[in-house]
Design a protein around this motif. Sequence first.
Motif, PDB file in Angstrom:
ATOM      1  N   GLY A 135       0.657  -1.148   0.273  1.00 36.12           N
ATOM      2  CA  GLY A 135      -0.039   0.222  -0.223  1.00 36.12           C
ATOM      3  C   GLY A 135       0.856   1.108  -0.163  1.00 36.12           C
ATOM      4  O   GLY A 135       0.021   2.567  -0.418  1.00 36.12           O
ATOM      5  N   GLY A 136       2.160   1.242   0.061  1.00 29.55           N
ATOM      6  CA  GLY A 136       2.698   2.328   0.312  1.00 29.55           C
ATOM      7  C   GLY A 136       3.350   2.532  -1.207  1.00 29.55           C
ATOM      8  O   GLY A 136       3.041   2.252  -1.984  1.00 29.55           O
TER       9      GLY A 136
ATOM     10  N   ASN B 134       2.982   4.167  -6.240  1.00 30.61           N
ATOM     11  CA  ASN B 134       2.271   3.640  -5.801  1.00 30.61           C
ATOM     12  C   ASN B 134       0.406   2.448  -5.512  1.00 30.61           C
ATOM     13  O   ASN B 134       1.626   2.064  -6.465  1.00 30.61           O
ATOM     14  CB  ASN B 134       0.608   5.062  -5.641  1.00 30.61           C
ATOM     15  CG  ASN B 134       1.538   6.185  -5.855  1.00 30.61           C
ATOM     16  OD1 ASN B 134       2.095   6.325  -5.258  1.00 30.61           O
ATOM     17  ND2 ASN B 134       0.778   6.913  -6.896  1.00 30.61           N
ATOM     18  N   SER B 135       0.146   2.188  -3.803  1.00 32.19           N
ATOM     19  CA  SER B 135      -0.390   1.117  -3.707  1.00 32.19           C
ATOM     20  C   SER B 135       0.155   0.101  -3.587  1.00 32.19           C
ATOM     21  O   SER B 135       0.371  -0.951  -5.300  1.00 32.19           O
ATOM     22  CB  SER B 135      -1.936   1.357  -4.580  1.00 32.19           C
ATOM     23  OG  SER B 135      -1.942   2.536  -4.382  1.00 32.19           O
TER      24      SER B 135
ATOM     25  N   ASP C 167       5.458  -7.120  -7.012  1.00 30.46           N
ATOM     26  CA  ASP C 167       6.101  -5.612  -7.017  1.00 30.46           C
ATOM     27  C   ASP C 167       7.536  -6.148  -6.839  1.00 30.46           C
ATOM     28  O   ASP C 167       8.392  -5.081  -7.513  1.00 30.46           O
ATOM     29  CB  ASP C 167       5.429  -4.271  -6.913  1.00 30.46           C
ATOM     30  CG  ASP C 167       4.666  -3.578  -7.209  1.00 30.46           C
ATOM     31  OD1 ASP C 167       3.708  -3.434  -6.229  1.00 30.46           O
ATOM     32  OD2 ASP C 167       3.376  -4.206  -8.527  1.00 30.46           O
ATOM     33  N   THR C 168       7.533  -6.463  -5.464  1.00 28.96           N
ATOM     34  CA  THR C 168       8.873  -6.999  -5.321  1.00 28.96           C
ATOM     35  C   THR C 168      10.260  -7.171  -6.032  1.00 28.96           C
ATOM     36  O   THR C 168       9.368  -8.461  -6.907  1.00 28.96           O
ATOM     37  CB  THR C 168       9.108  -7.573  -4.172  1.00 28.96           C
ATOM     38  OG1 THR C 168       8.688  -7.613  -2.798  1.00 28.96           O
ATOM     39  CG2 THR C 168      10.546  -7.799  -3.878  1.00 28.96           C
ATOM     40  N   ALA C 169      10.856  -6.682  -6.696  1.00 29.54           N
ATOM     41  CA  ALA C 169      11.743  -7.002  -7.811  1.00 29.54           C
ATOM     42  C   ALA C 169      13.558  -6.433  -7.885  1.00 29.54           C
ATOM     43  O   ALA C 169      13.037  -5.164  -6.825  1.00 29.54           O
ATOM     44  CB  ALA C 169      11.497  -6.772  -9.507  1.00 29.54           C
TER      45      ALA C 169
ATOM     46  N   SER D 231       6.341  -5.904   1.717  1.00 29.19           N
ATOM     47  CA  SER D 231       5.984  -6.713   2.279  1.00 29.19           C
ATOM     48  C   SER D 231       4.838  -6.579   2.517  1.00 29.19           C
ATOM     49  O   SER D 231       3.990  -5.143   2.219  1.00 29.19           O
ATOM     50  CB  SER D 231       6.649  -6.297   4.307  1.00 29.19           C
ATOM     51  OG  SER D 231       6.365  -4.794   4.406  1.00 29.19           O
ATOM     52  N   SER D 232       3.748  -7.605   3.071  1.00 31.67           N
ATOM     53  CA  SER D 232       2.608  -7.619   3.371  1.00 31.67           C
ATOM     54  C   SER D 232       2.406  -7.393   4.649  1.00 31.67           C
ATOM     55  O   SER D 232       2.892  -7.265   5.878  1.00 31.67           O
ATOM     56  CB  SER D 232       2.292  -8.738   2.326  1.00 31.67           C
ATOM     57  OG  SER D 232       3.066  -9.560   3.749  1.00 31.67           O
TER      58      SER D 232
END
Length: 125
Positions: A14-15, A83-84, A89-91, A124-125
């Motif tokens: 969300g960040g 955003n969001s 999206d971790t990469a 992170s979740s």
Amino acid sequence: VQLQASGGGLVQAGGSLRPSCAASGRTFSSGVMAWFRQAPGKEREFVAGISWNTDRTDVARSVKGRFTISRDNAKSTTYLQMNSLEPDDTAVYCCAATTPYYRGAFSLTGAYPYWGRGTLVTVSS
């Protein structure tokens, strides 16, 4: 040509993050700059691209509505506003540049002879 990416980091889901890519070694007044990403165990994928001298941009469907790409010609720098952010999206995010004469599709990996070192984005979740 040298490309230096920075601005990655660790963020919660969300960040937002805004990595940048500074280009040097020639005048960047034409051609295309793009961002690609590669997650562990996955192939490199196109994220977003921008023309240096027109209003043309392209954003991958997987991030459209969340990511935007912009440029500062005076600084030869592009920015990827993310955003969001989601864990997927971790990469490692890398920037790449075409030659000044390139006029084709932004998403083609083979269009980019110049690549910078990546910056790691961890969500992170």
